[in-house]
Design an enzyme around this catalytic site. Structure first.
Site, short mmCIF file in Angstrom:
data_model
loop_
_atom_site.label_atom_id
_atom_site.label_comp_id
_atom_site.label_asym_id
_atom_site.label_seq_id
_atom_site.Cartn_x
_atom_site.Cartn_y
_atom_site.Cartn_z
N LYS A 20 -12.50 -1.91 6.61
CA LYS A 20 -11.51 -2.78 7.53
C LYS A 20 -12.02 -2.77 9.06
O LYS A 20 -12.54 -3.57 9.60
CB LYS A 20 -10.21 -2.54 7.47
CG LYS A 20 -9.59 -1.99 6.07
CD LYS A 20 -9.32 -3.32 5.38
CE LYS A 20 -9.12 -3.15 4.01
NZ LYS A 20 -7.99 -2.43 3.49
N ASP A 41 -2.00 6.67 6.43
CA ASP A 41 -2.70 5.75 5.84
C ASP A 41 -3.30 4.87 7.08
O ASP A 41 -2.45 3.97 7.38
CB ASP A 41 -2.39 5.03 4.71
CG ASP A 41 -3.31 3.93 4.19
OD1 ASP A 41 -4.40 3.75 4.68
OD2 ASP A 41 -2.94 3.13 3.15
N TRP A 81 0.90 -1.18 -0.08
CA TRP A 81 0.05 -0.11 -0.01
C TRP A 81 0.94 1.06 0.08
O TRP A 81 0.52 2.34 -0.57
CB TRP A 81 -1.03 0.04 1.12
CG TRP A 81 -1.89 -1.08 0.88
CD1 TRP A 81 -2.14 -2.26 2.04
CD2 TRP A 81 -2.99 -1.38 0.06
NE1 TRP A 81 -3.12 -2.92 1.51
CE2 TRP A 81 -3.63 -2.52 0.41
CE3 TRP A 81 -3.22 -0.68 -1.11
CZ2 TRP A 81 -4.83 -3.14 -0.05
CZ3 TRP A 81 -4.22 -1.49 -1.85
CH2 TRP A 81 -4.78 -2.28 -1.59
#
Ligand SMILES: *Cc1c(COP(=O)(O)O)cnc(C)c1O
Length: 359
Positions: free
Chosen positions: A195, A171, A102
């Protein structure tokens, strides 16, 4: 009905109580004769949902008034672009710590916008660690970007970098609301909801108001944070159903006792699985170095491919869902976000121990 033993990495398990509450209101939200997704986003009923979601986030995360709380679409992936488009000013460099796929993707998008600099990387260690001690920033840093929890490799920052001079961007897609964080350490935080916060479709951005002045006015309207800040995230139609479910998840989190209780629960759940790995005499191999271990995603493997195949097969037969690791690491991954019941974690630990005994 039996609920699945859902260890998916995202979209992931949601609290039963949240789904039941949504079902109760599904056809007729608060006597309106309409479902939430049928309400006008300009109606009083929807506005209340929207406001409550923002207030609950502020309360649970202790977000100071000097920060905006924004709802966007496009997932965390769009933030990979929006962060540099808004914050990477002329002649400056976006600084990135590479801790996984990511983070690499975030860097790749920033490279399209302007100058970048790699502040640290654990790529050569197959992303087993968080390189927290070796961060170097460039003289012309516009911001430093980190990924607080690396969903794929099962690593997590334990102590965040702090540098007064350089805005810190994080993030937090896979661990926002899972532990206490001091929001004031950060200048901008973003998280896709699917999530830990709710369903997919809404991205939460928490940013220092001060930073809004960096965005250049030639940016496309929908890619400029000011558009969301100026209109309370109601410039255009927001993802109303996702925000409603986010609100229900936040109410559930508050009912549990907020972050102190949630953090403790998450520590307990992670310990149950790491103990099985650590007491297995090398039968199960954890991917992350101990001091970088994630409490959200437990990535592990078996010593040989044969047993790995049979582990996955038997796990499926026993009803465990989503245990296969990401294709870039292989092996297994148990994602145990806030909504994962401790009983399901205990069941998985029991299965792992039994599997080891028979093999
Ligand atoms: C899942 C995830 C993403 C991608 O999120 P999308 O909402 O699918 O764009 C980005 N970063 C992290 C840390 C993630 O876990």
């Amino acid at each position: 009905m039996n609920r699945a033993l859902n260890f998916n990495a995202g979209p992931a398990v949601l609290p039963d109580a949240v789904l039941a509450e949504a079902e109760k209101n599904w056809l007729n939200f608060h006597q309106t004769g309409m479902a939430v997704m049928e309400l006008s986003h300009r109606s009083k009923e929807y506005e209340t949902i929207h406001e409550q979601a923002i207030l609950l986030l502020r309360e649970l995360l202790s977000i100071p008034d000097t920060y905006e709380v924004l709802f966007l679409q496009g997932g965390a992936s769009l933030q990979f672009s929006m962060v540099p488009m808004n914050l990477l000013t002329e002649g400056k460099a976006g600084n990135y710590v590479l801790t996984g796929v990511w983070a690499e993707k975030a860097l790749k998008e920033a490279e399209k916008v302007g100058k970048t600099f790699i502040s640290a990387s654990s790529k050569n260690q197959r992303y087993k660690t968080i390189p927290a001690k070796n961060i170097e920033t460039s003289e012309d840093a516009a911001y430093l970007h980190i990924t607080s929890n690396n969903t794929i490799y099962g690593t997590q920052w334990q102590k965040f970098p702090s540098n007064e001079r350089i805005p810190l961007v994080a993030d937090m897609s896979s661990d926002l609301l899972s532990r206490k964080v001091n929001i004031e350490n950060f200048d901008l935080i973003y998280a896709g909801a699917q999530k830990n916060l709710g369903p997919s479709g809404v991205t939460v951005v928490i940013m220092k108001k001060e930073l809004l002045s960096r965005s250049r006015s030639h940016l496309p309207t929908m890619l400029n944070y000011n558009t969301y800040a100026d209109h309370n995230s109601l410039y255009n139609t927001p993802p109303t159903l996702a925000i409603y479910l986010l609100k229900l998840v936040l109410e559930w989190a508050k009912g549990l006792g907020g972050l102190p209780v949630i953090e403790k629960r998450n520590e307990e759940k992670a310990k149950i699985l790491y103990d099985v790995i650590d007491c297995s005499e090398g039968f199960f191999l954890g991917h992350a170095e101990k001091e970088s271990r994630s409490k959200m995603n437990i990535a592990f493997n078996l010593h040989n491919e044969e047993s790995a195949k049979s582990f996955l097969h038997q796990a499926k037969e026993e009803g465990f869902i989503g245990l296969n690791g990401h294709r870039s690491v292989g092996g297994f991954r148990a994602s145990i976000y806030n909504a994962m019941p401790v009983e399901h974690v205990i069941q998985l630990a029991g299965f792992m121990k039994k599997f080891r005994e028979y093999n």
